[in-house]
Design an enzyme around this catalytic site. Sequence first.
Site, PDB file in Angstrom:
ATOM      1  CB  CYS A   4     -65.535  28.721  30.596  1.00  0.00           C
ATOM      2  SG  CYS A   4     -66.403  27.161  30.468  1.00  0.00           S
ATOM      3  CB  CYS A   7     -68.408  28.954  33.072  1.00  0.00           C
ATOM      4  SG  CYS A   7     -67.028  27.013  34.048  1.00  0.00           S
ATOM      5  CG  ASP A  30     -74.726  23.044  19.295  1.00  0.00           C
ATOM      6  OD1 ASP A  30     -73.632  22.669  19.518  1.00  0.00           O
ATOM      7  OD2 ASP A  30     -74.568  24.273  18.127  1.00  0.00           O
ATOM      8  CG  HIS A  46     -64.294  24.948  34.039  1.00  0.00           C
ATOM      9  ND1 HIS A  46     -64.902  25.545  33.211  1.00  0.00           N
ATOM     10  CD2 HIS A  46     -63.026  24.492  33.539  1.00  0.00           C
ATOM     11  CE1 HIS A  46     -63.948  25.120  31.666  1.00  0.00           C
ATOM     12  NE2 HIS A  46     -62.824  25.043  32.146  1.00  0.00           N
ATOM     13  N   GLY A  89     -62.049  17.888  17.449  1.00  0.00           N
ATOM     14  CA  GLY A  89     -63.111  18.765  17.150  1.00  0.00           C
ATOM     15  C   GLY A  89     -63.895  19.594  18.695  1.00  0.00           C
ATOM     16  CG  HIS A  94     -67.436  23.957  30.500  1.00  0.00           C
ATOM     17  ND1 HIS A  94     -68.197  24.937  32.012  1.00  0.00           N
ATOM     18  CD2 HIS A  94     -68.740  22.918  30.838  1.00  0.00           C
ATOM     19  CE1 HIS A  94     -68.983  24.252  32.776  1.00  0.00           C
ATOM     20  NE2 HIS A  94     -69.131  23.385  31.989  1.00  0.00           N
ATOM     21  CG  HIS A  96     -69.647  20.184  24.976  1.00  0.00           C
ATOM     22  ND1 HIS A  96     -68.596  21.096  25.887  1.00  0.00           N
ATOM     23  CD2 HIS A  96     -69.761  20.029  23.946  1.00  0.00           C
ATOM     24  CE1 HIS A  96     -67.905  20.994  23.967  1.00  0.00           C
ATOM     25  NE2 HIS A  96     -68.905  20.882  23.319  1.00  0.00           N
TER      26      HIS A  96
HETATM   27  P1  5GP Z   1     -67.562  21.598  21.010  1.00  0.00           P
HETATM   28  O1  5GP Z   1     -67.134  21.265  19.433  1.00  0.00           O
HETATM   29  O2  5GP Z   1     -66.366  21.469  21.195  1.00  0.00           O
HETATM   30  O3  5GP Z   1     -67.734  19.845  20.963  1.00  0.00           O
HETATM   31  O4  5GP Z   1     -68.308  22.035  20.557  1.00  0.00           O
HETATM   32  C1  5GP Z   1     -69.552  23.104  21.231  1.00  0.00           C
HETATM   33  C2  5GP Z   1     -70.584  23.684  20.560  1.00  0.00           C
HETATM   34  O5  5GP Z   1     -70.598  24.473  21.200  1.00  0.00           O
HETATM   35  C3  5GP Z   1     -70.703  23.693  19.082  1.00  0.00           C
HETATM   36  O6  5GP Z   1     -71.320  22.763  18.462  1.00  0.00           O
HETATM   37  C4  5GP Z   1     -71.012  25.373  19.148  1.00  0.00           C
HETATM   38  O7  5GP Z   1     -71.580  25.176  17.949  1.00  0.00           O
HETATM   39  C5  5GP Z   1     -71.317  25.266  20.837  1.00  0.00           C
HETATM   40  N1  5GP Z   1     -71.161  26.568  21.163  1.00  0.00           N
HETATM   41  C6  5GP Z   1     -70.681  27.670  21.468  1.00  0.00           C
HETATM   42  N2  5GP Z   1     -70.769  28.408  21.555  1.00  0.00           N
HETATM   43  C7  5GP Z   1     -71.833  28.547  22.081  1.00  0.00           C
HETATM   44  C8  5GP Z   1     -73.176  29.915  22.826  1.00  0.00           C
HETATM   45  O8  5GP Z   1     -72.571  31.022  22.597  1.00  0.00           O
HETATM   46  N3  5GP Z   1     -74.342  28.795  22.997  1.00  0.00           N
HETATM   47  C9  5GP Z   1     -74.598  27.728  22.622  1.00  0.00           C
HETATM   48  N4  5GP Z   1     -76.037  27.981  23.153  1.00  0.00           N
HETATM   49  N5  5GP Z   1     -73.836  26.782  22.010  1.00  0.00           N
HETATM   50  C10 5GP Z   1     -72.582  27.242  21.420  1.00  0.00           C
HETATM   51 ZN    ZN Z   2     -66.497  26.080  32.273  1.00  0.00          ZN
END
Ligand code: 5GP
Ligand code: ZN
Length: 103
Positions: A4, A7, A30, A46, A89, A94, A96
Amino acid sequence: MEDCIFCKIANGQIPTDFVYKSDNVVVFNDINPKARVHMLVVPKVHIKSLNELEDKELMAELLQTVKDVTKKLGITDYKTLINTGRGAGQEVFHLHIHILSNS
Ligand code: 5GP
Ligand code: ZN
């Protein structure tokens, strides 16, 4: 939890510049910002999505963190977003909270 990404970020396995860090919550930028400011508020533990969040103290701390971090950065106008489930989406499973601001 193994494999993850959040995590690994939260527990320090992936070096990250945290905007904020407490015993239970981290905030970092992000990787693919959709606004001038795009931060993610992430519990250290997690939890797959909002549907699995049962700890009410953590629930409160996550929103309090949104308030504290934006206030500290002088951001008064911002959006918060929680994507829950693939169909909505969610890409990282995890929990957030996105904080987005262009002001
Ligand atoms: P979700 O679509 O799950 O709500 O948002 C996931 C967010 O995590 C996306 O905006 C994506 O750009 C961000 N993200 C994905 N992988 C990483 C990473 O390794 N580091 C950071 N800082 N952000 C990430
Ligand atoms: Zn996690």
